[in-house]
Design an enzyme around this catalytic site. Structure first.
Site, mmCIF file in Angstrom:
data_model
loop_
_atom_site.group_PDB
_atom_site.id
_atom_site.type_symbol
_atom_site.label_atom_id
_atom_site.label_comp_id
_atom_site.label_asym_id
_atom_site.label_seq_id
_atom_site.Cartn_x
_atom_site.Cartn_y
_atom_site.Cartn_z
ATOM 1 N N ASN A 196 0.851 -1.183 0.000
ATOM 2 C CA ASN A 196 0.000 0.000 0.000
ATOM 3 C C ASN A 196 0.893 1.242 0.000
ATOM 4 O O ASN A 196 2.121 1.135 -0.021
ATOM 5 C CB ASN A 196 -0.995 -0.014 1.163
ATOM 6 N N ARG A 197 0.295 2.402 0.026
ATOM 7 C CA ARG A 197 1.067 3.634 -0.118
ATOM 8 C C ARG A 197 2.115 3.784 0.982
ATOM 9 O O ARG A 197 3.284 4.084 0.702
ATOM 10 C CB ARG A 197 0.109 4.833 -0.103
ATOM 11 N N GLU A 199 3.400 1.444 2.920
ATOM 12 C CA GLU A 199 4.397 0.374 2.823
ATOM 13 C C GLU A 199 5.403 0.674 1.715
ATOM 14 O O GLU A 199 6.603 0.416 1.859
ATOM 15 C CB GLU A 199 3.705 -0.968 2.575
ATOM 16 N N ASP A 264 -6.924 -7.325 1.694
ATOM 17 C CA ASP A 264 -7.123 -8.770 1.512
ATOM 18 C C ASP A 264 -8.061 -9.036 0.342
ATOM 19 O O ASP A 264 -7.855 -9.969 -0.447
ATOM 20 C CB ASP A 264 -7.719 -9.395 2.782
#
Length: 313
Positions: A196-197, A199, A264
């Site tokens: 994600n952004r 991460e 997920d």
């Protein structure tokens, strides 16, 4: 974009490996402040358990119509028994290894008037014997699946992720990874990594422009020998990086109610659509739609094939 390939997806076989959790929700009403401390008193009216972590990925694969096998570790406790029961009810084929030395990873959330007031986490890392069992189960199930999903929540199940990736690569089976932490070298050789952004910022640092993001993403993709890198960017949509370049899709215009578990759902949708041969861009588009539906639901939830088929393509 063509219609959602539900009939074809029914023949897909996805192997999910990772940190299995139980998400427990206590719903109630807040009517007063405690006389013991300045905290709200929640009168619990309803309790609900849901599959979380890698188990929620597997639950979403099953909801989309795919066949799914889940490999993970549970404790010998009430939470582990609840995970097993929920997995059976969801149609998940489970290879859930019991480690008697640990407690099943549990996230307990207390909500008042649909707002989360408190979260309490219980977690431990599995012992060596349980990791040996993970390795053996992976080797046994790998040949019977089209796609592998590695769902890393940094709870220890994917401590030995490198040999799992090597096995899958040798077998010619694609691996999609939901990463954790800032050391992505351990995922080298995967087919796709989906940070994600935040991460992605952990892995490559902050970027000040789209061109800077593209440069850093393509450099990371080359260093890790990935076929594709997908950055999920919340309200900014998703950006895919491949040999063909950069492909971006804006977020779906849904009211955001709860983002927990949406990643997920995205990963599960990518897995089933790639398992049946959809191109990366089309798989991303369906994953984006599924993520948009998921954030409109409370807590870890699933998106079904019927819901996606009902979305305007």
């Amino acid at each position: 974009m063509s219609s959602f390939p539900a009939e074809t997806i029914a023949r897909s076989r996805v192997l999910v490996v990772g940190d299995v959790m139980l998400d427990r929700y206590w719903f109630g009403e807040v009517e007063r402040i405690s006389p013991e401390a300045p905290v709200p008193v929640v009168r619990v009216a309803r309790r609900e358990d849901r599959l979380g972590g890698a188990a929620n990925v597997a639950r979403n694969v099953a909801a989309l119509g795919g066949y799914v096998t889940l490999i993970g570790v549970l404790g010998e406790d009430e939470a582990g028994a609840s995970v097993r029961k929920l997995a059976r009810e969801a149609g998940i084929e489970g290879e859930l290894i019991v480690d008697p030395t640990l407690h099943t990873t549990l996230k307990m959330r207390v909500l008042g008037r649909q707002q989360q007031l408190l979260r309490v986490d219980f977690e431990q890392h599995p012992e060596t014997a349980a990791l040996d069992s993970i390795d053996a189960a992976f080797a046994r199930h790998l040949p019977n699946h089209d796609v592998v999903v590695l769902s890393d929540y940094a709870k220890g199940v994917l401590t030995r992720v490198e040999p799992l990736l090597a096995q899958a690569r040798a077998a010619g089976i694609p691996v999609l990874v939901d990463p954790k932490g800032d050391d992505y070298s351990r995922y080298r050789g995967a087919t796709l990594v989906t940070p994600n952004r935040s991460e992605m910022q952990q892995a490559v640092g902050r970027w000040s422009s789209e061109s800077e993001l593209t440069g850093r993403a393509q450099q990371l993709r080359a260093e890790l020998d990935l076929e594709a890198l997908l950055v999920t960017r919340s309200e900014q949509g998703m950006t895919l990086f491949t040999d063909a370049g950069r492909d971006h899709i804006d977020a779906q215009a849904h009211e955001v109610f709860d983002v927990s578990g949406a990643g997920d759902t995205v990963l599960a949708t990518l897995a089933v659509t790639r398992a049946v041969g959809l191109p990366w861009a089309e798989a991303m588009a369906w994953a984006n739609k599924a993520g948009g539906i998921a954030v409109g639901k409370l807590g870890t939830s699933v998106v079904t094939a019927a819901e996606l088929a009902g979305e305007t393509a």
